[in-house]
Each structure stands twice: as C-alpha cells, then as structure tokens.
Scaffold this motif. Structure first.
Motif, mmCIF file in Angstrom:
data_model
loop_
_atom_site.group_PDB
_atom_site.id
_atom_site.type_symbol
_atom_site.label_atom_id
_atom_site.label_comp_id
_atom_site.label_asym_id
_atom_site.label_seq_id
_atom_site.Cartn_x
_atom_site.Cartn_y
_atom_site.Cartn_z
ATOM 1 N N ASP A 68 38.730 -19.066 25.013
ATOM 2 C CA ASP A 68 38.084 -17.757 25.008
ATOM 3 C C ASP A 68 37.649 -17.322 23.611
ATOM 4 O O ASP A 68 36.722 -16.504 23.475
ATOM 5 N N SER A 69 38.304 -17.863 22.582
ATOM 6 C CA SER A 69 37.949 -17.503 21.209
ATOM 7 C C SER A 69 36.752 -18.292 20.688
ATOM 8 O O SER A 69 36.296 -18.063 19.568
ATOM 9 N N GLY A 70 36.259 -19.222 21.479
ATOM 10 C CA GLY A 70 35.083 -19.989 21.073
ATOM 11 C C GLY A 70 35.362 -21.083 20.077
ATOM 12 O O GLY A 70 34.430 -21.596 19.435
ATOM 13 N N VAL A 71 36.619 -21.498 19.930
ATOM 14 C CA VAL A 71 36.957 -22.617 19.056
ATOM 15 C C VAL A 71 36.335 -23.886 19.631
ATOM 16 O O VAL A 71 36.363 -24.116 20.842
ATOM 17 N N THR A 72 35.767 -24.728 18.770
ATOM 18 C CA THR A 72 35.063 -25.916 19.255
ATOM 19 C C THR A 72 35.776 -27.227 18.934
ATOM 20 O O THR A 72 35.328 -28.293 19.354
ATOM 21 N N ILE A 73 36.889 -27.152 18.184
ATOM 22 C CA ILE A 73 37.637 -28.361 17.825
ATOM 23 C C ILE A 73 39.127 -28.088 18.026
ATOM 24 O O ILE A 73 39.642 -27.071 17.564
ATOM 25 N N GLU A 109 40.521 -31.427 30.996
ATOM 26 C CA GLU A 109 39.549 -30.802 31.902
ATOM 27 C C GLU A 109 39.059 -29.461 31.362
ATOM 28 O O GLU A 109 37.850 -29.199 31.308
ATOM 29 N N MET A 110 39.987 -28.607 30.931
ATOM 30 C CA MET A 110 39.587 -27.292 30.436
ATOM 31 C C MET A 110 38.805 -27.403 29.130
ATOM 32 O O MET A 110 37.761 -26.756 28.968
ATOM 33 N N ASN A 121 33.147 -27.664 26.191
ATOM 34 C CA ASN A 121 32.493 -28.375 25.081
ATOM 35 C C ASN A 121 33.333 -28.387 23.802
ATOM 36 O O ASN A 121 32.809 -28.263 22.692
ATOM 37 N N ILE A 122 34.639 -28.505 23.981
ATOM 38 C CA ILE A 122 35.540 -28.580 22.832
ATOM 39 C C ILE A 122 35.806 -30.038 22.496
ATOM 40 O O ILE A 122 36.142 -30.838 23.381
ATOM 41 N N GLY A 178 39.717 -39.824 27.167
ATOM 42 C CA GLY A 178 38.488 -39.159 26.762
ATOM 43 C C GLY A 178 38.497 -38.328 25.505
ATOM 44 O O GLY A 178 37.568 -37.536 25.291
ATOM 45 N N VAL A 179 39.498 -38.493 24.616
ATOM 46 C CA VAL A 179 39.450 -37.723 23.373
ATOM 47 C C VAL A 179 38.308 -38.230 22.496
ATOM 48 O O VAL A 179 37.822 -39.345 22.655
ATOM 49 N N ASP A 180 37.890 -37.403 21.547
ATOM 50 C CA ASP A 180 36.741 -37.745 20.704
ATOM 51 C C ASP A 180 37.128 -38.499 19.448
ATOM 52 O O ASP A 180 36.296 -39.183 18.837
ATOM 53 N N ALA A 181 38.385 -38.367 19.018
ATOM 54 C CA ALA A 181 38.886 -39.057 17.830
ATOM 55 C C ALA A 181 40.405 -39.059 17.899
ATOM 56 O O ALA A 181 41.008 -38.265 18.632
ATOM 57 N N VAL A 182 41.019 -39.962 17.147
ATOM 58 C CA VAL A 182 42.475 -39.939 17.021
ATOM 59 C C VAL A 182 42.843 -39.869 15.550
ATOM 60 O O VAL A 182 42.116 -40.348 14.678
#
Length: 325
Positions: free
Chosen positions: A94-99, A112-113, A118-119, A138-142
C-alpha cells in the motif's frame, strides 16, 4: 563520477551495485535514504518498526529524505508469537514500495502479492540450494551470504570465495555477494567471482547516518577480524555476533549442555537494541561481521559509496589491466 553498470543496477534502477543490508534496529529511514541518495540501494528493516502502522510512517519518512529507489527488508523467522507478517506485507504494498528483500523462510508465500503489485524481490540466502529454490519460485535476484557474514550464516560454513562463484555458476538471475564486503577491493573481487553487486551491512553500520550509538561505531573501527563470536551452534541456528561478555556466556552455557530457555534472557532483542541506543557494548547480543577488520573510519554514506566506486574503477582500469601482457 565513475559508474559500474551491472545486470543488477539495470534491473533495479540504481546507479551503483551496492546494497545496504536490512539490519534489525539499524535499517531505519535516515540510513536507507542516505545510501539510496548516494546511488546505492538502501533498505528499511520492516521488523525494526514495532507495528505495521509504524512501518508505513517510516517509509513515508524515507520518501521525504530521498527521491531515489529504496527497499524494505522483510525477514520471516520462527517465533512463538510471530509478528503480523501479512499486515507488514500489506503496508509495503500500500505504501508503493517497489523493491523488497525477503530473508529467513522460503519467499514463495509472498510472491503472489508482491508480483501482483510489480514489486521486485531480492531473496537473501546462505546456500546454493536455497538460492536455486528462490530462483525457481520467481525472485528477481538473490543476495548470498558467505560464512564471514554478520547474523545468520547458515549451517554449511562455506566462505564467500567458494560460495559466490558456486552460486553464480548455477543461477541465471543477478546475484549480490554478501558477507565480508567493505571496500573497493571487495566489490572488484565480487564482480570477478561472477556477482552483479555487493550487499554491505557492518560497513554501513559504521557511517555518519547509521542510527546507532557512536560507541558502537567506534568499537567496530577499533575491532579486528577476530572480534566476532559464533553462538547457537548447538541449536543449529548459528549466528555471528560481536564478541562480548554476553555472547561468551551464551557459548559457555550451550557448550555445558544448556538449552535455549537457559539463554533466552541473555539474547532478548530488547537487550541488543539497548546496545545500539545507549552504547553499552555488554548490554546484550549485537551483530557485526568479520569484515570489521577492514573498517577504519566513519564516513558519510555518500563519501563511502563514492570512494568505493572510484577506487573500484581505478583497480579495474589500471591495476588489473596492467597485469595483462
């Protein structure tokens, strides 16, 4: 100003491949904002905030301090009375954090959430097998922690010099090298090992903007690589912490056959928070990595990041190139 472009900087929209670890009691708005403003990626630690509402306030406070990307660390660990993780997760969305940096347990329940909003997700892990599982869900990086790291290094005891290339050989997503990094030499080494950036915790603890007592920062500067203690080994929940009166007592009790209830009063989080707030180094357990042996000053985050990038660029373009006949 020099720049080092990697898959991680491109994917996460930051200038430099340097990430601030999400540290309990340390990852607050002023530090996260300073790191992001310097071109790295700052992290607010969700569970440092006592309630989900307090986390929302902290995120807003960070936004007022920087217009650069920053993230939130959400660490999920076993607990008798767990925090309301679903509520913290909802605040992040809800705070709009993207990472988001996830750590502790399997990140799959969060995917899923976060994906629906688009986080981008970085998962922190301590083994190749866990990193591969995170990639599969499905994570974007480790971010992969070697045995040198502060906090929980896992139970395999594999140092970064082996763990990092073992991970980068078997993963297709960007990898951050974590545990033992403090300067340009470490960044260049991480890149040479196949990583796409570094994650620094102890080094960022020892900056002007770090919200911990100056006595703790000075203790890190004065300390060396031998000044940490491994606790909880007998419980298969190893943690690397600063060597002090409390950590030595914990080790002695467990080596003598004690169990967790025997040490619980010593390792209470409230005691560790007191160290950072009051500067009493023996008040409780507090985390720092072996890398304190490479930390010799208390710069601003901007000075630190600029110095690392400038020196790393020089090492790559001059010293290393001169070795090639």
């Amino acid at each position: 100003m020099s720049a080092l472009k990697t898959r991680f900087t491109e994917a996460f929209g930051i200038r430099h491949p340097i990430v601030q670890g999400g540290m309990q009691w340390v990852g607050r708005a002023e530090l996260a904002a300073a790191v992001s403003q310097a071109g790295g990626l700052g992290m607010i630690t969700a569970l440092t905030q006592p309630t989900p509402a307090a986390l929302a306030t902290e995120i807003e406070r960070c936004r007022k301090l920087t217009d650069q990307p920053f993230g939130v660390n959400l660490t999920i660990l076993p607990a008798i009375t767990p925090p309301p993780y679903d509520e913290y997760r909802r605040v992040i969305v809800d705070s709009g954090v993207t990472i988001v940096e996830t750590a502790g347990s399997n990140p799959e329940p969060h995917m899923e959430m976060f994906r629906a909003n688009n986080i981008k997700i970085i998962h922190k892990c301590t083994s190749v097998r866990h990193a591969r599982k995170a990639e599969a869900v499905g994570v974007d990086a480790v971010s992969i922690d070697g045995f040198e790291c502060a906090g929980h290094p896992g139970e395999d005891d594999i140092p970064g010099l082996v763990l990092i290339p073992a991970a980068t050989d078997r993963l297709s997503i960007p990898v951050l090298a974590s545990g033992g990094f403090a300067d340009a030499r470490g960044l260049v080494a991480a890149l040479a090992l196949g990583a796409d950036g570094i994650n620094m915790g102890s080094r960022f603890m020892c900056t002007v903007e770090s919200p911990i007592h100056d006595k703790v920062k000075q203790a890190i500067v004065d300390g060396d690589e031998r000044g940490t203690q491994l606790i909880f080994r007998q419980l298969r929940n190893t943690a690397r912490v600063a060597g002090n009166a409390v950590s030595r007592d914990v080790v002695e009790i467990l080596q003598g056959g004690g169990t967790f209830p025997d040490i619980a009063p010593l390792v209470a989080g409230s005691r560790g928070r007191k160290v950072f707030e009051d500067g009493d180094l023996d008040a409780g357990i507090w985390t720092v990595g072996m890398v304190q042996g490479l930390i010799n000053d208390i710069p601003t985050c901007a000075v630190l990041v600029d110095r690392i990038i400038a020196e790393a660029s020089s090492i790559i373009s001059r010293r290393l190139s001169e070795l090639v006949a």
